[in-house]
Design a protein around this motif. Structure first.
Motif, PDB file in Angstrom:
ATOM      1  N   LYS A   1      21.359  70.294  27.194  1.00  0.00           N
ATOM      2  CA  LYS A   1      21.287  70.516  25.869  1.00  0.00           C
ATOM      3  C   LYS A   1      20.627  71.765  25.243  1.00  0.00           C
ATOM      4  O   LYS A   1      20.114  72.610  26.028  1.00  0.00           O
ATOM      5  CB  LYS A   1      19.912  69.371  25.708  1.00  0.00           C
ATOM      6  CG  LYS A   1      19.618  69.154  24.141  1.00  0.00           C
ATOM      7  CD  LYS A   1      18.763  68.115  23.915  1.00  0.00           C
ATOM      8  CE  LYS A   1      18.319  67.975  22.400  1.00  0.00           C
ATOM      9  NZ  LYS A   1      17.925  69.023  21.669  1.00  0.00           N
ATOM     10  N   ASN A   2      20.788  72.335  24.080  1.00  0.00           N
ATOM     11  CA  ASN A   2      20.354  73.535  23.721  1.00  0.00           C
ATOM     12  C   ASN A   2      18.687  73.499  23.589  1.00  0.00           C
ATOM     13  O   ASN A   2      18.265  72.358  23.267  1.00  0.00           O
ATOM     14  CB  ASN A   2      20.779  73.694  22.088  1.00  0.00           C
ATOM     15  CG  ASN A   2      22.151  73.676  21.701  1.00  0.00           C
ATOM     16  OD1 ASN A   2      22.934  73.459  22.642  1.00  0.00           O
ATOM     17  ND2 ASN A   2      22.579  73.793  20.477  1.00  0.00           N
ATOM     18  N   ARG A   3      18.323  74.589  23.883  1.00  0.00           N
ATOM     19  CA  ARG A   3      16.666  74.950  23.530  1.00  0.00           C
ATOM     20  C   ARG A   3      16.489  75.140  22.195  1.00  0.00           C
ATOM     21  O   ARG A   3      15.238  74.866  21.768  1.00  0.00           O
ATOM     22  CB  ARG A   3      16.071  75.761  24.463  1.00  0.00           C
ATOM     23  CG  ARG A   3      16.381  75.446  26.121  1.00  0.00           C
ATOM     24  CD  ARG A   3      15.374  74.233  26.484  1.00  0.00           C
ATOM     25  NE  ARG A   3      14.161  74.423  26.116  1.00  0.00           N
ATOM     26  CZ  ARG A   3      13.256  74.942  27.015  1.00  0.00           C
ATOM     27  NH1 ARG A   3      13.548  75.230  28.320  1.00  0.00           N
ATOM     28  NH2 ARG A   3      12.075  75.119  26.805  1.00  0.00           N
ATOM     29  N   VAL A   4      17.297  75.447  21.411  1.00  0.00           N
ATOM     30  CA  VAL A   4      17.196  75.856  19.900  1.00  0.00           C
ATOM     31  C   VAL A   4      18.484  75.423  19.381  1.00  0.00           C
ATOM     32  O   VAL A   4      19.696  75.435  19.862  1.00  0.00           O
ATOM     33  CB  VAL A   4      17.142  77.202  19.902  1.00  0.00           C
ATOM     34  CG1 VAL A   4      17.190  77.925  18.168  1.00  0.00           C
ATOM     35  CG2 VAL A   4      15.775  78.099  20.696  1.00  0.00           C
ATOM     36  N   HIS A   5      18.126  74.843  18.163  1.00  0.00           N
ATOM     37  CA  HIS A   5      19.331  74.570  17.540  1.00  0.00           C
ATOM     38  C   HIS A   5      19.336  74.821  15.942  1.00  0.00           C
ATOM     39  O   HIS A   5      18.166  75.003  15.437  1.00  0.00           O
ATOM     40  CB  HIS A   5      19.555  72.900  17.514  1.00  0.00           C
ATOM     41  CG  HIS A   5      18.628  71.935  17.117  1.00  0.00           C
ATOM     42  ND1 HIS A   5      17.595  71.744  17.732  1.00  0.00           N
ATOM     43  CD2 HIS A   5      18.653  71.508  15.822  1.00  0.00           C
ATOM     44  CE1 HIS A   5      16.864  70.795  16.942  1.00  0.00           C
ATOM     45  NE2 HIS A   5      17.612  70.658  15.730  1.00  0.00           N
TER      46      HIS A   5
ATOM     47  N   LYS B   1      28.843  75.528  28.815  1.00  0.00           N
ATOM     48  CA  LYS B   1      27.470  74.591  28.656  1.00  0.00           C
ATOM     49  C   LYS B   1      27.212  73.711  29.198  1.00  0.00           C
ATOM     50  O   LYS B   1      28.002  72.810  29.582  1.00  0.00           O
ATOM     51  CB  LYS B   1      27.686  74.364  26.853  1.00  0.00           C
ATOM     52  CG  LYS B   1      26.328  73.870  26.399  1.00  0.00           C
ATOM     53  CD  LYS B   1      26.430  73.366  24.987  1.00  0.00           C
ATOM     54  CE  LYS B   1      25.321  72.654  24.407  1.00  0.00           C
ATOM     55  NZ  LYS B   1      24.803  71.524  24.819  1.00  0.00           N
TER      56      LYS B   1
END
Length: 144
Positions: free
Chosen positions: A81-85, A78
């Motif tokens: 930052k996540n695009r979905v959480h 990784k």
């Protein structure tokens, strides 16, 4: 027009079983039974080609209400930052100190499971407080 009734949330990760078991503990989810003819998932996993062993794991809401979570091994780490959480909803209907106490108690439980607390986002007059966290592999999620 067809409507979607069920969906699965998929996590790319390094160690699928480890991340899945973390989320089982967070959400009260369970590991589904192994395929017919196998006593355990480890038995099934040993039947896969060596490069596929340990490459996937899943967990499900025992009540059947929440989505299935699927974890798949990917070669890259990784990096952003996540695009979905996920928002883990523990403070629904609570405000002020009562909400903060509830969020902090759940945060302490999750840190003991291996989560990392990132920061508190305080109430701002529009949104109530929430705590930004990371799971055991650094995937962001919120205690809300």
């Amino acid at each position: 027009m067809a409507s979607v009734r069920h969906f699965q949330v998929t996590f790319d990760c390094e160690e699928p079983e480890r991340v899945a078991l973390f989320w089982c503990a967070v959400l009260g989810y369970a590991v589904p039974p192994p395929p017919p003819g196998f006593e355990a998932w480890a038995d099934f996993d040993r039947t896969l080609p060596p490069e596929s062993q340990g490459s996937m794991f899943a967990c499900e809401d025992p009540a059947g209400l929440g989505p299935r979570l699927f974890f798949q091994r990917v070669p890259e780490n990784k990096v952003v930052k996540n695009r979905v959480h996920l928002d883990v909803r523990v403070g629904g209907g609570l405000v002020g100190d009562e909400r903060l106490q509830t969020l902090e108690a759940e945060c302490a439980r999750l840190v003991a499971l291996g989560a990392v607390r990132v920061r508190l986002l305080p109430a701002d007059g529009i949104n109530e407080s929430c705590i930004v966290m990371q799971d055991v592999e650094g995937n962001e999620f919120c205690l809300d």
